[in-house]
Design an enzyme around this catalytic site. Structure first.
Site: not given
Length: 565
Positions: A281, A271, A44
């Site tokens: 983020k 992850r 994104e």
RNA sequence: UGUCCUGUGGUGUAAUUGGCAACACGUCUGAUUCUGGAUCAGAAGAGUUCAGGUUCGAAACCUGACAGGACAACCA
């Protein structure tokens, strides 16, 4: 020897390296998807990429490459309130820098807005989607909680004809933001919250970075992602663990959409986490916005651009990504593994140079004043082909302050009064006298050299225990050196329920040394060029360098084979 | 007191699908060295979360616990 079969697949490399590759091998064996392997990297564009994304990039591109397949780059831009072209550009730069290429397969979820709209219309027609006019709060309340089933919306049984009209008006901007949403009609009592009539579209009267003002309704991630995969012919849609519970929904939409045996398959992996770092983020953005670091590319940041500025190479990042492996186990990788990877790479490739970052002046009292000798130094002892360079030697030198100890402990075998050591590539010197200032601090050493030891060896065969790095005062390049330490003092800064991750910020994560002296060779360097400062570590030239000030970053220190005493 | 996922040396992974738990990082020795680096040789460290079960044989299969994580955004 590697054998290449007629699909161009390297049979020697076909052994599975992780569970995802195993599943691909199984799919291939079952003849799924016509033997194709096609992955995608779907960021994104709402922030800069970090090392966790680097792992995902290596995984997606690397896996496809291994099976002779392809990888698309697709920006998941379904939320115009958060996304920006600034991020699109940085992401493309980072993927390329890591050494991967999507060729002409650059896509955006927004490329599919028309097709997604049509698909939504078809779901409405078959009574599988409906517009809900209830407030966000009411819808949320009706969804129930994971341990208790939800209840149906009163709009659930609106006729397809009516829904079709309403949805068209929704698209045309007839309604306000928040007034209504399009939902899939699935199962309000499903134990999986994502199946309780999930939202497909919401109204956002916001211009989009690519489609401009064309749309005021935007698809949700769950409604967009799988369909984009399908239309791109993706076979293996690799994502992180938090999407595991979304998989039934991913599959539900695909089932409604597909018109052949082909179907993309979502596979989840855990992850990346690294000790003494945060990998979110949101938190990284906060550190940038609040000024805890100098920017996304601050060399202390685990962002790809931060690591690049710090001096990490694409090779080292790929090696790291390879080493950490791929599983579904929620773990933490020791930051020492990352450091090992960059040392391993730079040891083989980095130009050696001598630099003193905490100078102590040495005067060679029996060396002729005004004489400058050019001595041979090896550019890289690990790589003969890199050749040699000349290093100037003269009467006044700098050595590292910590290489001298007035009252040496028994494990310290460098310079002290009465001791002889070697200056790398030049001479043996012996320290005779310590000069101190009024505060009693050592400010200078008076030494004598042995002319017979030119080049670094004594004809009489005598040995010294230590070899020191040094630079000639008159010829040295003065530099600023930035030393970095871990950004956080806790191994898992964001893992404490009762404490904020900022409480663990390391106040000493950056120290700037302004009185450093490097041998003249580095004058030829450009920003981002890296060197090994012998005995100290790996350093690169920071882009802050100007014509009158050269700035170095310490990438990583050399491994210390001894304990500080 | 729901569903799903995951538990293997300190850490990250492996065990070719039921056959002597292996590798890497880290740690510690020693050798070597004009970088206390690199290199080389070696060591310590897990009996696979626990309890049952199946089996000649289980890290793997079954049952049940326990622990950790994910899920209740008009975010992705």
């Amino acid at each position: 020897m590697a054998e290449i079969d007629n699909n161009g697949i390297n049979q020697e490399e076909i052994l599975p390296k992780n569970f995802i590759q195993q599943q691909i091998i199984d799919d291939l064996a079952e003849g799924k998807n016509g033997g194709r392997v096609h992955t995608r990297f779907p960021p994104e564009p709402n922030g800069y990429l970090h090392i966790g994304h680097a792992k995902s990039i290596c995984l997606n591109f690397g896996t496809a490459r291994k099976f002779g397949g392809l990888t698309n780059l697709r920006f998941d831009d379904t939320n115009p309130t958060k996304e920006d072209t600034e991020y699109v550009d940085s992401i493309m730069e980072d993927v390329r820098w890591l050494g991967f290429d999507w060729d002409d397969r650059l896509y955006y979820a927004s490329d599919y807005f028309d097709k997604l709209y049509e698909f939504a219309v078809s779901l409405i027609k078959t009574g599988k989607a409906y517009v809900d006019f209830q407030s966000q709060e009411v819808i949320s309340e009706q969804k129930g909680v994971p341990t208790r089933p939800g209840i149906d919306s009163p709009y659930r049984n609106t006729s397809p004809e009516e829904n079709l009209e309403i949805f068209a008006r929704m698209k045309d901007g007839f309604y306000n933001e928040g007034e209504c949403v399009l939902r899939a009609k699935i199962d309000m009592s499903s134990p999986n919250m994502h199946m309780r009539d999930p939202l497909m579209y919401r109204i956002l009267k916001q211009p989009h970075h690519r489609t401009g003002d064309k749309w005021c309704i935007y698809p949700m991630y769950d409604y967009a992602h799988g369909q984009c995969d399908y239309w791109e012919g993706i076979t293996h849609s690799i994502c992180t663990l938090e999407f595991e519970v979304h998989r039934p929904l991913y599959d539900w939409f695909i089932d409604e959409l597909k018109d052949s045996d082909y179907r993309p398959r979502q596979i989840e992996f855990s992850r990346l986490n690294i000790t003494y770092n945060v990998m979110s983020k949101r938190l990284l953005l906060l550190m940038v916005k609040e000024g805890y670091v100098k920017g996304w590319d601050d060399p202390r940041m685990p962002t790809i651009c931060g690591l690049r500025r710090r001096g990490y190479t694409p090779e080292s990042m790929r090696a790291f990504s390879d080493r950490v492996g791929v599983t579904k186990v929620d773990g933490v990788t020791d930051v020492a593994v990352l450091e090992y990877c960059i040392r391993e790479d730079l040891n083989k490739t980095a130009q050696r140079v001598m630099g003193v970052i905490d100078p102590l002046k040495v005067v060679i009292t029996n060396y002729p004043e005004g004489l400058v000798e050019e001595l041979d130094a090896i550019n890289n002892p690990e790589d003969e082909s890199k050749g040699k360079r000349k290093v100037p030697f003269s009467r006044e030198l700098y050595i590292e302050r910590e290489d001298f100890m007035e009252n040496p402990t028994n494990k310290f075998y460098r310079l002290s009064v009465g001791r002889e050591v070697r200056l790398r590539y030049s001479y043996f010197i012996k320290c005779n006298e310590v000069i101190k200032n009024d505060q009693g601090e050592v400010i200078e050493l008076h030494c004598t050299y042995d002319p017979e030891t030119r080049g670094g060896n004594a004809p009489d065969g005598r040995k010294v225990k230590a070899t020191l790095h040094w630079v000639a005062v008159a010829q040295a390049v003065k530099a600023e050196v930035r030393l970095y330490d871990r950004l956080f003092t806790d191994a898992d800064p964001s893992g404490h329920k009762d404490k904020d991750f900022l409480d663990f910020l390391n106040p000493d994560s950056l120290s700037v040394l302004t009185d450093c002296y490097i041998e003249p060779f580095v004058k030829n360097g450009k920003p981002l060029d890296s060197f090994q400062f012998e005995r100290l570590g790996y350093f690169n030239i920071d882009p802050d360098t100007t014509t009158d000030k050269i700035v170095f970053n310490r990438i990583v220190s050399l491994k210390d084979g001894f304990k500080k005493l």
